[in-house]
Enzyme design. Structure first.
Site, PDB file in Angstrom:
ATOM      1  N   LYS A 195      27.737  -2.770 -33.968  1.00  0.00           N
ATOM      2  CA  LYS A 195      27.317  -2.007 -32.787  1.00  0.00           C
ATOM      3  C   LYS A 195      27.641  -0.528 -32.976  1.00  0.00           C
ATOM      4  CE  LYS A 195      28.089  -1.625 -27.826  1.00  0.00           C
ATOM      5  NZ  LYS A 195      28.663  -2.203 -26.620  1.00  0.00           N
ATOM      6  N   GLU A 201      36.248  -2.902 -41.233  1.00  0.00           N
ATOM      7  CA  GLU A 201      35.924  -4.061 -42.066  1.00  0.00           C
ATOM      8  C   GLU A 201      34.468  -4.014 -42.540  1.00  0.00           C
ATOM      9  OE1 GLU A 201      37.417  -4.087 -39.158  1.00  0.00           O
ATOM     10  OE2 GLU A 201      39.049  -5.567 -39.095  1.00  0.00           O
ATOM     11  N   GLY A 253      29.672  -6.251 -27.547  1.00  0.00           N
ATOM     12  CA  GLY A 253      29.644  -6.870 -28.874  1.00  0.00           C
ATOM     13  C   GLY A 253      29.654  -8.397 -28.815  1.00  0.00           C
ATOM     14  N   ARG A 254      30.510  -8.961 -27.962  1.00  0.00           N
ATOM     15  CA  ARG A 254      30.621 -10.426 -27.919  1.00  0.00           C
ATOM     16  C   ARG A 254      29.495 -11.076 -27.122  1.00  0.00           C
ATOM     17  NH1 ARG A 254      34.690  -7.677 -25.672  1.00  0.00           N
ATOM     18  NH2 ARG A 254      35.095  -7.828 -23.439  1.00  0.00           N
ATOM     19  N   GLU A 339      38.758 -12.223 -25.603  1.00  0.00           N
ATOM     20  CA  GLU A 339      38.572 -10.769 -25.616  1.00  0.00           C
ATOM     21  C   GLU A 339      38.075 -10.301 -24.245  1.00  0.00           C
ATOM     22  OE1 GLU A 339      35.646  -8.372 -28.185  1.00  0.00           O
ATOM     23  OE2 GLU A 339      37.450  -8.243 -29.392  1.00  0.00           O
ATOM     24  N   HIS A 370      42.027 -36.526 -36.068  1.00  0.00           N
ATOM     25  CA  HIS A 370      42.942 -36.855 -37.160  1.00  0.00           C
ATOM     26  C   HIS A 370      43.864 -35.682 -37.482  1.00  0.00           C
ATOM     27  CE1 HIS A 370      40.915 -40.667 -37.921  1.00  0.00           C
ATOM     28  NE2 HIS A 370      39.859 -40.015 -37.478  1.00  0.00           N
ATOM     29  N   LYS A 498      44.435  -1.265 -34.643  1.00  0.00           N
ATOM     30  CA  LYS A 498      43.513  -0.495 -35.499  1.00  0.00           C
ATOM     31  C   LYS A 498      44.133   0.859 -35.832  1.00  0.00           C
ATOM     32  CE  LYS A 498      39.039  -2.079 -33.642  1.00  0.00           C
ATOM     33  NZ  LYS A 498      37.809  -1.673 -32.952  1.00  0.00           N
TER      34      LYS A 498
HETATM   35  O1  F6P Z   1      37.571  -4.730 -32.421  1.00  0.00           O
HETATM   36  C1  F6P Z   1      36.888  -5.508 -31.503  1.00  0.00           C
HETATM   37  C2  F6P Z   1      35.418  -5.228 -31.558  1.00  0.00           C
HETATM   38  O2  F6P Z   1      35.151  -3.997 -30.977  1.00  0.00           O
HETATM   39  C3  F6P Z   1      34.632  -6.338 -30.902  1.00  0.00           C
HETATM   40  O3  F6P Z   1      34.556  -6.202 -29.528  1.00  0.00           O
HETATM   41  C4  F6P Z   1      33.329  -6.226 -31.606  1.00  0.00           C
HETATM   42  O4  F6P Z   1      32.537  -7.373 -31.446  1.00  0.00           O
HETATM   43  C5  F6P Z   1      33.807  -6.027 -33.031  1.00  0.00           C
HETATM   44  O5  F6P Z   1      34.944  -5.200 -32.894  1.00  0.00           O
HETATM   45  C6  F6P Z   1      32.825  -5.436 -33.970  1.00  0.00           C
HETATM   46  O6  F6P Z   1      32.403  -4.168 -33.552  1.00  0.00           O
HETATM   47  P1  F6P Z   1      31.126  -3.502 -34.175  1.00  0.00           P
HETATM   48  O7  F6P Z   1      29.947  -4.369 -33.884  1.00  0.00           O
HETATM   49  O8  F6P Z   1      31.023  -2.156 -33.517  1.00  0.00           O
HETATM   50  O9  F6P Z   1      31.341  -3.378 -35.659  1.00  0.00           O
END
Ligand code: F6P
Length: 532
Positions: A195, A201, A253-254, A339, A370, A498
């Site tokens: 987003k 990452e 995002g979620r 979240e 199990h 972060k």
């Molecule tokens: O760190 C949490 C978050 O902001 C989530 O809410 C989001 O889904 C995820 O990181 C990834 O964010 P982005 O889509 O901006 O990379």
């Protein structure tokens, strides 16, 4: 909005809990009321729900409906659906429902459908056997990973056999490196999903993928193999991506799998099936928007969550999907629920005197049986379980399907019925020690029972039913969040870690001398230990 603990209904519920809730016994409730199953089950679009094995009855539900009305849950729902900025801390509307509204029917319809049409046309071109692509790698994390990864797995029966979909999320290169090592860049499409297009990452993995592509496919046009899905079109362009599908800041995002973040789903299942996914979610949206609370499944589940969390004190909920395709659903729901509702202050920033999001966790059945079901049956904590059963399978193995469903129903039965010591005493236990006292053995072999569960039933796992199921969970989380008076749509709690990681990163540079200045002794010691 009135906060739940400041309502008359809350006080009434507290009294009801003392009088009827605390000592509620499911077995007695079923014996008392032959109509219990019919009264406490509900058919919503694509999803049937049996809540009758929960520690509540119609009287409890009536108190809970009063609570919802006094808290203004329906008004808040309507405000969200109308595009009001209900995400107040970020000043944003919350309109994932607009992404699945039919053309011309929801807010922002023209732009939503323009992107959707373009995205689905591209997806269908990629999945065509003559596209030249055999592998799709989605690079994203959180909402830019979990929803698509969950849905692609759930709908795997629709994926064309010549195409594989891979998901890379972790900044740990143990995730991406072995995958890239075995892929052919000339036949791979990389989707960079973020987003913000700033997430550490995703940017780190995207850079590794770009390096891999340049090294392994020299002279090939990177732009033909990399596509971006993001609200930050400039950052995607700066990365070297020419083809991007956008979305908007009013999509959390979620809550974004319905947007262009769903591109890998669309590639895997095809444009028509992706529209079915949206249609299933839209049907649940209509149900949530229009059904009275007394027949509104997301509202029932959200109210049950508050009843359990704040009156019974249950701090956890287990999700057990009895379908291997739903293996990633618990992980997806962890982000959606924890979240969204893992918050400690109300909308005005006042610290909350009550618990909010439970810990959500789980594994598909029968695997969980199990592993951790021992604790669910005989442990000292009560953990409500949510079973998800799918009546018909996508495979032809009817015997295996019958075994799966028998296990699913049996677990709910066993949790509720338990087994008393007298029954255990009368049973043979061939594997028990021959020298063990019979009475002691009977105590080890008895089950308290009265452990609650909800069972959701789908007729089949299809794009439509999956869409409805996920939207059901979204609205359930909305309902409990609205009752708790929190903002379910921000996530400030991810920021601190972060920022601290950003500050520690230079101290991990082996070219620099060890610098522990200003660090607590534990972090300093660990830094010295892990530095290369
Ligand atoms: O760190 C949490 C978050 O902001 C989530 O809410 C989001 O889904 C995820 O990181 C990834 O964010 P982005 O889509 O901006 O990379």
């Amino acid at each position: 909005m009135t906060r739940c603990d400041r309502t008359e209904a809350w006080a009434a519920l507290a009294g009801h809990y003392q009088a009827h809730g605390r000592g509620f016994d499911l077995r007695e409730a079923f014996a008392r009321d032959p109509g219990r199953f019919a009264a406490l089950s509900l058919q919503a679009p694509e999803v049937f729900a049996d809540l009758s094995k929960n520690r509540l009855d119609l009287a409890t539900l009536r108190f809970l409906f009063d609570l919802a009305r006094e808290c203004g849950v329906e008004a808040r729902r309507d405000a969200m659906l109308a595009g009001e900025p209900v995400n107040a801390t970020e000043g944003r509307a919350v309109l994932h429902t607009a992404l699945r509204a039919p053309r011309g029917a929801g807010p922002h319809s023209a732009e939503v459908h323009a992107v959707l049409d373009a995205m689905l046309a591209f997806a269908d071109a990629v999945r065509a056997p003559d596209s030249g692509f055999t592998d799709v790698v989605n690079i994203g994390i959180g909402g830019s990973d979990l929803g698509p990864a969950m849905a692609v797995r759930a709908l795997d029966a629709l994926r064309p056999p010549h195409l594989a979909c891979h998901f890379v999320s972790n900044v740990d290169a143990h995730d991406i490196a072995p995958l890239l090592a075995r892929l052919d860049p000339a036949r791979t499409l990389v989707v960079v999903a973020s987003k913000t297009f700033t997430t550490q990452e995703t940017m780190s993995n995207a850079a590794l993928a770009r390096q891999w592509f340049v090294a392994r496919a020299p002279g090939r046009d990177l732009a033909a193999h990399f596509v971006g899905v993001t609200t930050n079109l400039e950052a995607a362009a700066a990365f070297g991506i020419r083809r991007t599908f956008g979305f908007w800041d009013w999509v959390g995002g979620r809550y974004s799998l319905w947007s262009s973040i769903g591109l890998p789903i669309a590639i895997a299942v095809g444009g028509a099936a992706f529209r079915e996914l949206l249609a299933g979610a839209h049907a649940m949206d209509r149900h949530f928007a229009e059904a009275p609370l007394e027949r509104n499944l997301p509202a029932w589940l959200g109210l049950l969550d508050v009843w359990y969390r704040n009156f019974h004190g249950f701090a956890s909920r287990c999700v057990a999907p009895y379908h291997q395709g739903l293996a990633r659903l618990p992980a997806y729901l962890q982000q959606l629920e924890m979240e969204s509702n893992g918050k400690g202050v109300d909308a005005d920033g006042e610290p909350l005197p009550y618990g909010t999001s439970p810990v959500v966790w789980g594994e598909p059945g029968t695997n969980g049986q199990h592993a951790f079901f021992q604790m669910l049956h005989q442990g000292t904590d009560v953990v409500p379980v949510e079973f998800i059963a799918v009546r018909t399978a996508a495979h032809p193995h009817a015997d295996a399907q019958a075994k799966l469903l028998a296990n699913c129903l049996a677990q709910g039965q066993a949790l509720m019925l338990g087994k008393d010591t007298a029954t255990a005493r009368g049973e043979k236990a061939p594997t028990a020690s021959a020298t063990l006292d019979r009475e002691v053995l009977a105590r080890h072999r008895s089950f308290p029972g009265n452990r609650p569960s909800t069972t959701l039933v789908l007729d089949a796992l299809t794009p439509r039913s999956l869409g409805a199921l996920v939207a059901l969970y979204e609205h359930r989380v909305f309902t409990s969040g609205a009752l708790w008076g929190i903002n379910s749509f921000d996530q400030w709690g991810v920021e601190l870690g972060k920022a601290l990681a950003g500050a520690l990163l230079p101290r991990l540079d082996p070219a620099r001398p060890l610098d522990t200045a200003g660090l607590d002794a534990s972090t300093a010691g660990l830094l010295a230990r892990v530095r290369g």
